[in-house]
Design a protein around this motif. Structure first.
Motif, short mmCIF file in Angstrom:
data_model
loop_
_atom_site.label_atom_id
_atom_site.label_comp_id
_atom_site.label_asym_id
_atom_site.label_seq_id
_atom_site.Cartn_x
_atom_site.Cartn_y
_atom_site.Cartn_z
N THR A 21 37.78 2.02 2.39
CA THR A 21 39.10 2.67 1.46
C THR A 21 38.71 3.51 0.62
O THR A 21 37.28 3.48 0.12
CB THR A 21 39.87 1.61 1.19
OG1 THR A 21 39.33 1.06 0.09
CG2 THR A 21 40.26 0.56 1.92
N ARG A 22 39.43 4.40 -0.05
CA ARG A 22 39.35 5.33 -0.99
C ARG A 22 38.56 4.43 -2.31
O ARG A 22 37.81 4.73 -3.16
CB ARG A 22 40.40 6.37 -1.41
CG ARG A 22 40.92 6.96 -0.35
CD ARG A 22 41.59 8.33 -0.90
NE ARG A 22 41.06 9.14 -1.75
CZ ARG A 22 41.63 9.95 -2.62
NH1 ARG A 22 42.76 9.57 -2.83
NH2 ARG A 22 40.97 10.59 -3.18
N ALA A 23 39.21 3.31 -2.18
CA ALA A 23 38.82 2.52 -3.68
C ALA A 23 37.47 1.94 -3.42
O ALA A 23 36.79 1.75 -4.35
CB ALA A 23 39.80 1.18 -3.76
N GLN A 24 36.66 1.69 -2.45
CA GLN A 24 35.49 1.57 -2.07
C GLN A 24 34.29 2.46 -2.17
O GLN A 24 33.16 2.43 -2.39
CB GLN A 24 35.42 1.02 -0.60
CG GLN A 24 35.95 -0.46 -0.51
CD GLN A 24 35.85 -0.76 1.04
OE1 GLN A 24 36.27 -0.01 1.99
NE2 GLN A 24 35.70 -1.98 1.17
N VAL A 25 34.83 3.72 -2.32
CA VAL A 25 33.99 4.98 -2.44
C VAL A 25 33.07 5.00 -3.57
O VAL A 25 31.91 4.93 -3.29
CB VAL A 25 34.61 6.14 -2.37
CG1 VAL A 25 33.64 7.38 -2.39
CG2 VAL A 25 35.39 6.37 -0.83
N PRO A 26 33.25 4.91 -4.89
CA PRO A 26 32.63 4.70 -5.85
C PRO A 26 31.64 3.59 -5.99
O PRO A 26 30.37 3.67 -6.26
CB PRO A 26 33.29 4.59 -7.09
CG PRO A 26 34.98 5.00 -6.80
CD PRO A 26 34.86 4.74 -5.29
N GLY A 27 31.99 2.33 -5.21
CA GLY A 27 30.99 1.48 -5.06
C GLY A 27 29.90 1.56 -3.93
O GLY A 27 28.73 1.23 -4.31
N LEU A 28 30.46 2.43 -3.06
CA LEU A 28 29.52 2.64 -2.05
C LEU A 28 28.29 3.68 -2.63
O LEU A 28 27.13 3.63 -2.43
CB LEU A 28 30.07 3.44 -0.72
CG LEU A 28 30.78 2.60 -0.06
CD1 LEU A 28 31.60 3.30 1.10
CD2 LEU A 28 29.92 1.69 1.02
N GLU B 56 23.03 4.99 -4.98
CA GLU B 56 22.37 5.10 -6.31
C GLU B 56 21.17 4.12 -6.34
O GLU B 56 19.97 4.54 -6.94
CB GLU B 56 22.99 5.39 -7.51
CG GLU B 56 23.89 6.58 -7.38
CD GLU B 56 24.97 6.83 -8.49
OE1 GLU B 56 25.09 5.81 -9.15
OE2 GLU B 56 25.33 7.88 -8.57
N THR B 57 21.53 2.86 -6.41
CA THR B 57 20.50 1.85 -6.65
C THR B 57 19.37 1.84 -5.78
O THR B 57 18.01 1.70 -5.89
CB THR B 57 21.33 0.47 -6.46
OG1 THR B 57 22.43 0.35 -7.51
CG2 THR B 57 20.28 -0.70 -6.56
#
Length: 114
Positions: free
Chosen positions: A27-34, A39-40
């Protein structure tokens, strides 16, 4: 996604320092977490030339997934021009990526032939 204790983002498994596995419906809400997860992974492997993103377990190919791939490609590029290699790309996702011209816009993202 593997069974066991739940850690990190739902639908995302870091199997090795050079791989990100995306499963389920993105979902679009998951994109920042991905992006944060990638990055990690990249921070833990300086000097990496390429990182694999296995999308074989996604259940729904739509524009939210395309957005995620585009943003992951930007994260990889900003981390030292790292190539984001897509693995196990479902045919419907491959067609959608071709339709929106993602490979032409984000040059460091490519689907690896199986």
């Amino acid at each position: 996604m593997s069974s066991g204790s739940l850690t990190g983002l739902p639908g995302v498994d870091a199997i090795t320092p050079n791989a990100l596995v995306v499963t389920g419906r993105v979902t679009r809400a998951q994109v920042p977490g991905l992006c944060a997860e990638l990055e990690t992974l990249l921070a833990g492997a300086p000097g990496l030339a390429a990182i694999d993103c296995d999308v074989g377990g996604v259940t729904h190919s739509d524009l939210a997934l395309v957005e995620a791939i585009a943003r992951l490609g930007l994260v990889a590029r900003r981390a030292g021009d790292v190539e984001l290699r897509l693995r196990n790309v479902p045919p419907e996702l491959r067609a959608l990526l071709d339709l929106v011209g993602l490979s032409g816009v984000v040059g460091n993202v490519r689907a690896v032939p199986e």
